[in-house]
Structure formats: C-alpha cells, structure tokens
Design an enzyme around this catalytic site. Structure first.
Site: not given
Length: 1176
Positions: A431, A884, A888
């Site tokens: 990410d 995080d 995700d």
C-alpha cells in the site's frame, strides 16, 4: 446506458455550483436510469415491502470460520491437509487390530491426538475471538425510524428500507443513501479509514429535494430508490430516486458506506440500501485463509517418497517372511521361536496358536513392518518445527532494529506457520498511504511571478495571518516554514504586478480545493512585553488529498486562511480581513485534464476562474500576451525543472477573469453537463475547456512528500535481492507516480506504460498495443511452464552454476527487446474492473511481469487481492502484502505472507496480518536477515529429521533381514521411544533456532545473497535424494561394522542393541555438529550433552533387573573393542559426506560459502589489526 463514468469525482456532480442556479430537481422524461429487471427496489421507510422477495440480506455479519457444529469436521479437514497426519492415523488404526498390536492400542493414539488437540485448541481460541468481535459488532445500536419516531435498534435487526439516524463520531451500520443532515445545505463529512485507508475527511451530500423535508427528531418520508445490484466497487454508486413526484439521479456522493465514521456533522438521516454481507465493505472483505508455508507443502512431496521407501521395505520383509514360511512350513511346530498350534494340555490343545495361514501371515508381516518402521515418516518433525518457529519468532520480536520508537510498537509474530516463507519472497505488494509514506506533506518551494522562493525558509511561530495586535489570529496544527522575502512581498502596500500576482497565487491555493477547515476556538493570553490578549483559533484541514491539505496550510501560513466552506461559498481570512467568495462551480481534478479549477465571484461581482494542475497540462492553456509574460514563463519552467530534480511534487497555478458572456455560457453548459445521465464526465471536461484557456501564469508550488524513514533504501535493497515491489493504492494516479519517484521505485529513465481504459475493448487494445510496442511475449504455453520455471529475468536472478559469486553481473529487470529503458506499468482501478473480471488476465500478467515496476491506482480493496491472486495462480512465486489500513486486509489475507503496519489507520491490517511492525523499512531486515536465516534453518531441519529417522529405521530393517524377517528388534522399546524424544531432539531445536550461516551485517551488505531462497538452495529434491543416499550408506556402516566386529564373539543380542543405540545417537549428533555454522555455548551443551544424556539413560535402563538388557552396558564399556567400534562407525559413516562437502566448497562454492569465507577472513584481519601496537 450508464449514469456516470467511473472517474467522475463526487464533488463536481452536485452541490458544487451555487444554489441560485441549481433547479430543485431534474426531471426525466423518457430516459430510464436502470432496467427494471436488473434494479433493486428500495421502498423508503418500508422494510417489509422492500424485503418481501427476500433479495436483500439482513444486517448481521459473520467473519468467523467455524460454528459449534462445523468446528470438529472442518478443523480436522484442514489439519489433515498434512499428509503425515493421514499416515499416522492409518498406523494408529492398524495398531488396533489384535494380530498387529505391536504397541499398546491406546498408547499408539497419543502422539497424533496430542498434535491434533493442541492445534484445534489454538484454532478454537482464534475463532472464539472472531465470534466475540462479531457479536459486539452485531449488537451495536442505532436509531431507526419506527412509527414516525426514532427508536434504538440493534444493527443485526436493521434491514434494507429502514431509515436510520446517525450522530457525530458514530459508525455507519449499513450502506445508506443520505436523506438529510444537520447542515441546511445537506453536507456531511465522513471518515473512510476502514474502507480506503485514508484518514482524511470526505464530503457527502443529501439531495436538496429530500434534505428540506427531513426533520431531526421525527419525519415521515416515503419514496422509491431504484439502485444497482450489490457490488464491490466502493468508488461508484448508480441509482435514481422517486420522491414527491420528482425523479432524480443518485451517485457516489449521495451514499455513505458501512464502516465509515461521521465527523464534524451533528447528525445524518439516511435509508439503508445494502445491509450485512451485501454492503460494499463486507463484499470487499475476503475470508481469512488458512496459510501453510511453501516448504511444508514441499514436505508432502518428500513424505510421499518416504512412504514409497516404507512400502518397499515392508514388502521386502513380507515377501521374505512368506518365502521363509514356505521353506520351513514343516518345521514350524518344532522351531523354538515359532509355532502354529497350542502345546499345552488344556482345552486349546491342538488348536491354532495365532496362526492364520501363510498368505495371511505374510500380509500381517507387511502390516507389522509398517508399525515397526512408522517413524520413517516423523510426526515429531511437526512438533519440532513448531518449537523452532516459536524460538525464531521470539528473536524476531526481540530484535531492537525492528522496534519503532515513534509509535512504541515492536515487531509482532501473529502466525507461527510461515516463518521460513520470509526467505523466499519474490513479490512485495505494498500500500502507499501510511505504508511507504507518513501521509505528511510539506510546502517547500514556490515560484511566483518568475521569482524563486523557499531557498531560506524560517519556521513560523505557528500563528498565521500576521495581523495587528488585538485581531484574531489562526493557529495551525503543524508548523509551516515560510520565506521571509515572500511574506514581506505579501504584506507590502502596493498595487504592482508582482504583489497582485502573489496575492492571487495564495488566493488560488486557499480557494481551489475541496479541503474542509476544522476550527476550535481558544483564548491566548500574552503575558509580558505589554501585549494584549488575542483570540486565537486553532485550525486544522481535512481533505481527500494530502497535497491539497499542504497547499491550504501553506496559504494559511502566509496569511490566506481558509476558515469556512459550504456548498455555495467559502470564507478566506486575508491578513485579518474576512473575504467571502461565492463558489459558482468547481471542476475537480481528473486524470484526463490533469488539473482542477474553481469559478468564484468576489464581493464586487468580479468573477475569476482559479486553476491549478500538472505542468504537462497547464502550459498549453496559458495566454501568450507579450514578451514579459514569456520571460516569466521561461523562468518559471526553469524553477519547475529544478524542483522536479529535487524530487518535489509540483503544481502550476494560474487564473483569469471571466466576462459576463463567458460566465453565462459556462453556467448553461455546466448545468446541463452536471445533470446529464450519459457521458457526464466528457461533457464536464468540455465545459471546463471553455474557461480553462488563455490563463495568466501565477506561479508553481513544490511539495515534499514525507516518506517514511529508510523507504528508498529498503526498496533498493529488496530490488537487489531479486524481489519485485508493486504498489497498490487507492490514491490518484498522479499522486502514486509522484510517490514512486520519491521512494526511488520509479526513475526518470523508465518507460511508463499507462493503462486507463473505460471499457473492455479499450483495455484489450491498450494491453495489446503495449505488448506489441515493447516486445512482450505471451505465455501461450499455459501456466505450467510459468509455475515450473519462474520468470527470473525480471527481479529474481537465477545465477548459472558457473557464475555464482557475490560479484554477479548487473541485471536490468524490465528491459525488453527493442526497448532502451526499463518498463513501469501504471494502471487504474477502472481498467482492473474490466481486466480482472474478463478474459484479459493473461495479457495483464504478461505485461506486468515484463515490467520492473507496477503501480495500481484507485484500486478497491478486493482488486488489491485480485492482483495478488493473479500472481499466486500463475506462478509458484511467494508473495508478500504489506499495508496499514482496513482496505489492505483482503490483500494481506490473499498473499502468502501478510504484514501489517502499526500506523495511524486503526488495527484492522495488524489483526489480519501474519506479522506486524512499525515501519516499512523494517521489511528489509525481516526478509534479508530473519527470512534468510529462518529458511536456511528450517530447510536443514527438515532434511536432518528425515535423515535422523531414516537411518534409525534402516538400521532396524537390516537387522530384520538377518533375523528371518521376524519384525523383532534388538533395541528395547524404551530406546525406540526415547530416540526421537530425548536422545536427538534437543540439538535439532537449538540449531533450528540459533544457527546462523552469515551475520546480519553481511546479509544486509549483500542483498543478492537472498537469492539462495529463490533458488531453493536449502531444501530441494536433489538435496533430499543426496541425503537419502548418504542415509543408506550410514545405516549400512552402522549395522554391519558391529556385526562383523563381534561376529565370532559370544555377545548377546541386547548388548548389540545397546551398542547400536549408542552408535546411532553419536553418529547423528556428530553429523549435526559437522553442519553447524555458528557455534554457541548452548550449541555445545545441546550436542555433546545429548550424547551424555543418552549414556545416562542407557546406564539407568541397564540397571533395572526386570529388563532383558540388564547389565549389558557395564560389560561393553570395559572392552576397548566397544569404543574402537564406535569410533570406526563415526569415521567410516561420515567420511563420504565430509569429502563431498570439502570438494564442493573448494571447487563449486555457493554465494553463501563465498560470503562466509570473506566474513571469516575479515574477522581474522580485524583480529590482527587489533593486536598490532598503536604507533604514536
């Protein structure tokens, strides 16, 4: 026919133009938004009618894997994926038969039941926690409209059609269309952290047609919403609504999704359109998979071959038994150790004594052999691996280099099954926001009127708008560095062109955005220096783009503070004076125009268009008036190049005045385009083109995107290690590209392939054109070749045997024939909708794996998982996903290894991950050091356990061949049991936890050493067969040397068994000692202590009078022959292995062996230097 194109930003669809020119509703004559047969009908405030066809699910959710009824069968099914468990289940079943009860029937079940129960308890505890979380979620309460009044109702009882009221800071229980908000203009602010990972506030709107009729305490609303079927796309919503005789469109800006949190809005009221498992959040949450390490799956292959060996040995014993019985069938009743009838004079005299005939005796001999040789497939290996992984996890957790002091978080091991997979990762899917970046941006440089500012920045006193004493001032949340020269220019009382340009420059920064100001008042009392009290208002900004937040904060630092925003106007505090500007319309940033503009009306009725955008799209629409402007433009372009070389994110700022005629024409087109049902995005772009032309250049901004510490270095090390890093983000394409440049993932010399398709045909053509242009070959031979041989040309370099060294030739992944630069693929989420769900996956796979870098922008959570799955299904490469945010989670669960970042966006990613840490840079040590160590240790551990048990079984096999195939043993039952439990287990665990082939400094200095895991150097089929051949040789030496040594002696069988027991234990421990790379005190204690413990146990067992081996060790130990025999066994058994290792390391060293030798020489050199006297 579509309502809106995928890339339409929510803000420009409604409420961005002034209410005085917006009609109350949009009438639809003969145009129908959705076909009735595809649409879902939601009857507002009528859940019974809405759900009468049972097409909608309830709002109860379930994330647990088991129920009370399914736990036992489902958990056992998952556990018995381990082939060895099936084998030991069969062994335990055989041992229940009377003719085959070699061991106690109950005792034979204990090892398997113990392992199954421990694992089941662990799984049950984890699922109990999920049940507890689900129960807490489902029993939350919200206010639901019932009988014209709002009453509390549990979330699990809410249905589609219910009207729900939500208060500030409460979570949204289901996907709802907004009907009204506490703001008169229908605005609501939500935080979408749980969906897209962004902590910034988003703006949503209630339609004016409904907002004016909704009351906060009670309301009687009715209507029909015709919406699309439930889907996973969190960036789109297509629907229309019939209300009070009007029919109007609904889109993404009118819906709030489950999991979002209401912020800065007192209350909202909405109608539920999707509930429970049909909400977009739940459709994007994949089920938590059961992960097993790749090495463990390879173990199943070797377990199969060990089963083949076992079958062959048992078949040989059974065949030998059958032949022996046939040969001696007339002597069976007279042999002292075999009989087939009872001899006693009781009632059983003459009857068969456990004799079932030669065929059945042969068959029972086969089954008995399986029981005797059962440890050929070591169930203890799985327990040993769990203990070793536990020890490895402890040292990873305690690694101080992976402790994040900023967040106070240390490394977490949340899964103990896949430690060794960390040493074989090929793809890292990351990410962006909060993972690669801190999500903090700072305004650094500016070029205004052709003059460069920001070379000497001074930190402001954190209070903006340098007003006179006594006036209200603004206090920003974070400190902003300002240029004193630019500040002086803005405060100069002048009407010169430079001063006016600077004024409009910062006015544009403050006005041309969608940022929301959040104000909290406080009084600041200045003591001393005669200063009076000041009213200071603390102000913070929330927005969808951190770039915009940084620009608005910078404008505030220079005295242009955006302090109020509604749907129709904004208020800017310009050096203490409030300036109200009417917002006539806004054209949001899109990937085609690459710019954003806002039309504002000043109090004196002057109308201006303020524009900011990428330099590639802005310079072409600037006015060419005179040479002076051309000079300013030239200077600005040189400053722009300077900023870009410094890795700063740049935007060009411009403006122009609009005449009454231009304004009228634009308003008419803007109204038509904003309410159009078809090609809305294209029509809005055409409307923007009317006013985005002949602009006056104001200047350029330069923002530094605050990357997390060590990210560029970590990415470069991973790339050198042969790992490909892909970034999957929900951010805009331009933002992702800028981040890619900042973190050195992208470089200026890369050829960027951009795929922005809006249809299947367009995506197919774009992919085909890119493949043809850069010579990318199609994988037309199917997936088998890809799985058998990984495409190591791009990222993982398979080193030829004749060139293995630390100084490997530099490889250029991503360079294709006919191209002069490495490739970078940039693709958006809309294209992925058509590619991942259509027959275009193979084309995407071919193109993506041919590129050095892949950036996926504007992707939904499940699309992230789809990209990971694309690689997993088409290659055998191991994947790692790191993120995080809650968006995700699907990606983390889909990847072979999931890593969560303990960041600012909740703990959903951490809770779903296998490992968790504080910063992205820790991934470097996690993979290159701990991953390498874990893989090398576990790989050796598995092979050693196969060897350790096989040499013991083969020794028994040779004995049985020499004792008439009788399946008897010279070893006591206690020796057989303690062999794997005490005699040889502890050294294996210690080495598996502590052994290091290389230091962490060497592994970090030479990332290419990580390639050993890609090449399966520590564990592969070739090593397995070499180990088995060596095992065969050692077992022959182990059995026959004592046999020939004591051939003519009178030694009894129990003495031979004692000798074999001691010899095999010493042999396997010395074998282990030969392979230890780094000796520690505890390693010496474990290896040599195991031999001492073995002797101690043998002495104790031989001292018990009731045992048949009573006193044997005392007689053997007195004889020198005994000790010479053991020494001869060790030397002869290990000599071939020692010789082969020496020859291989001298003539064909691996990268690791070369690095070890260099490390040793460096240590010797350092020791010599330390001993040299220090000269004056």
């Amino acid at each position: 026919m579509e309502l809106n194109a995928p890339n339409i930003p929510p803000f420009e669809i409604s409420h961005s133009r002034p209410q005085r020119i917006r009609p109350k509703s949009v009438q639809f004559d003969d145009t129908i938004l959705l076909h009735d047969d595809n649409a879902s009908l939601i009857y507002v405030n009528d859940p019974i009618k809405t759900n009468e066809k049972y097409e909608f699910s309830g709002n109860e959710i379930r994330t647990s894997k088991y129920t009370l009824l399914t736990f036992l069968p489902k958990n056992l099914f998952i556990q018995f994926h381990r082939v060895a468990y099936l084998y030991f289940l069969a062994i335990a079943a055989l041992n229940q038969l009377p003719p085959l009860a070699v061991f106690g029937r109950t005792v034979s079940l204990f090892p398997l039941l113990f392992v199954l129960c421990i694992t089941a308890i662990k799984d049950a505890y984890e699922d109990w926690r999920r049940h507890r979380s689900d129960k807490k979620e489902n029993n939350r309460e919200s206010l639901v409209l019932q009988s014209a009044q709002f009453h509390p109702m549990k979330w699990k009882e809410i249905q589609a059609g219910n009207v729900v009221k939500i208060f500030a800071d409460e979570m949204i229980p289901a996907d709802m269309v907004l009907l009204g908000t506490s703001d008169p203009s229908g605005i609501a602010y939500i935080q979408t952290m749980n969906l897209d990972g962004e902590s910034n506030l988003k703006t949503r709107y209630a339609k004016q047609e409904t907002a004016s009729t909704v009351l906060p305490d009670a309301c009687a609303v009715s209507g029909v919403i015709r919406c699309e079927q439930p889907n996973r796309n969190i960036y789109e919503f297509t629907a229309n609504m019939e209300f009070n005789g009007h029919k109007f469109p609904l889109n993404q800006s009118n819906i709030v999704l489950r999991g979002c949190v209401l912020k800065n809005t007192d209350w909202i009221i909405g109608v539920v359109v999707y509930a429970g498992q049909q909400t977009k959040a739940m459709l994007n949450s994949a089920a938590s998979p059961s992960k097993r390490s790749k090495l463990e799956s390879y173990m199943n292959r070797e377990t199969f071959w060990l089963s083949v060996f076992l079958f062959i040995m048992c078949a040989v014993v059974a065949l030998g038994m059958g032949l022996w019985l046939v040969r001696h069938k007339d002597q069976l009743d007279t042999l002292p150790y075999y009989r087939k009838t009872y001899f006693n004079n009781g009632p059983d005299k003459g009857k068969k004594y456990r004799y079932y005939g030669i065929p059945m005796e042969t068959f029972f001999s086969f089954l008995s052999s399986i029981i005797v040789f059962q440890i050929m497939i070591p169930i203890s290996l799985y327990i040993t691996m769990e203990l070793v992984r536990l020890g490895q996890s402890y040292f990873m957790i305690e690694d101080r280099d992976m402790y994040d002091a900023n967040s106070g978080s240390r490394f977490q091991c949340r899964s103990l099954n896949i430690n060794e997979d960390l040493g074989q990762i090929r793809y890292v899917f990351s990410d962006k926001t909060g993972t690669l970046t801190e999500n903090k941006m700072e305004f650094q440089r500016a070029s205004v009127y052709g003059k460069n500012y920001g070379c000497s920045l001074l930190m402001a006193d954190n209070k903006t708008a340098a007003a006179d004493s006594g006036k209200r001032r603004w206090k920003l949340k974070s400190e902003i560095a300002v240029d004193s020269e630019l500040t002086a220019l803005l405060q100069k009382d002048s009407n010169g062109d430079e001063r006016i340009t600077a004024h409009e420059f910062f006015l544009t920064l403050a006005a041309c955005n969608t940022v929301i100001p959040i104000i909290s008042s406080s009084t600041f009392s200045s003591c001393g220096n005669g200063e009076s009290n000041e009213d200071i208002e603390s102000i913070d900004y929330q927005g969808e783009s951190p770039d915009e937040q940084a620009l608005v904060s910078a404008a505030s630092a220079y005295g242009y503070t955006l302090c109020e925003r509604t749907s129709g106007h904004i208020v800017i505090d310009v050096n203490g004076q409030k300036l109200r500007l009417d917002v006539l319309g806004m054209h949001e940033f899109d990937s085609v125009r690459k710019r954003m503009s806002v039309v504002i009306q000043f109090p004196d009725n002057v109308v201006k268009v303020l524009v900011k955008g990428a330099d590639t799209s802005m310079f072409s629409i600037l006015a060419h008036d005179n040479e002076g402007n051309n000079g300013i433009r030239h200077e600005t372009q040189s400053h722009l190049s300077e900023y870009s070389l410094q890795g700063l994110r740049t935007l060009v700022v411009a403006s122009r005045d609009l005449s009454d005629a231009e304004l009228e024409e634009w308003q008419s087109m803007y109204e038509d385009a904003s309410t159009s049902l078809t090609d809305r995005a294209a029509k809005l772009r055409q409307t923007a083109a009317l006013i985005e032309c002949n602009l006056k250049l104001l200047g350029v901004t330069a923002i530094e995107d605050k990357l997390q510490e060590g990210v560029p270095e970590a990415i470069e090390s991973l790339r050198q290690a042969g790992i490909k890093v892909w970034v999957l983000t929900g951010d805009k394409q331009e933002t992702a590209i800028s981040i890619g440049l900042s973190c050195k993932l992208l470089s200026a010399d890369m050829q960027q392939i951009i795929i922005n398709g809006t249809s299947e045909v367009e995506c197919r053509n774009l992919l085909a054109d890119a493949k043809a242009k850069y010579g990318v070959r199609s994988s037309s031979r199917g997936h088998q070749n890809l799985k058998c041989k990984t495409d190591s040309r791009y990222g993982g370099h398979d080193i030829p045997n004749d060139t293995k060294s630390l100084s490997m030739p530099k490889w250029n992944p991503g360079k294709e024939e006919g191209s002069t630069a490495p490739l970078a693929l940039i693709i958006d989420g809309t294209s992925l909708v058509y590619i991942l769900e259509k027959e275009l996956q193979s084309e995407l796979f071919d193109l993506a794996t041919s590129c050095r870098v892949v950036l996926c922008c504007r992707v939904a959570p499940l699309q992230k998982a789809g990209i990971v799955d694309l690689i997993k299904r088409r290659t055998d490469d191991l994947t790692l996903a790191i993120g995080d945010g809650a968006n995700d989670v699907s990606m983390i669960q889909m990847a072979d290894v999931g890593v969560g970042i303990c960041g600012q966006e909740g703990r959903q990613a951490v809770m779903a991950s296998d490992f968790a840490m504080g910063q992205f840079q820790f991934l470097k040590k996690l993979l290159l050091v701990h991953g390498h160590w874990n893989y090398q240790r576990v790989g050796y551990l598995v092979l050693y356990n196969f060897y350790r048990n096989a040499v013991f079984v083969l020794m028994l096999f040779w004995y049985i061949l020499c004792t008439a195939f009788s399946t008897t043993s010279a070893l006591t039952d206690w020796s057989s049991v303690l062999y794997s439990v005490i005699y040889t287990s502890i050294p294996t665990i210690i080495v598996g936890v502590l052994d290091k082939d290389l230091s962490h400094r060497t592994l970090l200095q030479y990332p290419k050493l990580y390639g050993a895991g890609h090449r399966h150097e520590a564990y592969n089929m070739q090593l397995f067969w070499i180990t088995m051949i060596d095992t065969l040789w050692q077992s022959l030496v182990l059995f026959y040397i004592p046999l020939f040594t004591y051939k003519d002696s009178t030694i009894d069988i129990w003495s031979m068994g004692s000798l074999w027991t001691i010899s095999v234990v010493i042999l396997v421990n010395v074998h282990l000692a030969m392979d230890i790379n780094q000796w520690e005190l505890i390693s010496h204690v474990a290896v040599w202590g195991s031999i001492i413990i073995t002797y101690g146990c043998v002495v104790v067992l031989d001292s018990i009078p009731v045992f048949p081996n009573y006193g044997t060790i005392y007689h053997l130990a007195r004889s020198p022959t005994y000790w010479m025999t053991i020494l001869l066994i060790i030397i002869v058994a290990l000599l071939p292995r020692f010789s082969c290792k020496a020859v291989y390391q001298i003539f064909c060293p691996s990268d690791i062996q070369i690095a070890r030798e260099a490390e040793t020489m460096r240590k010797q050199h350092d020791d010599v230097q330390s001993r040299l006297p220090v000269s004056n």
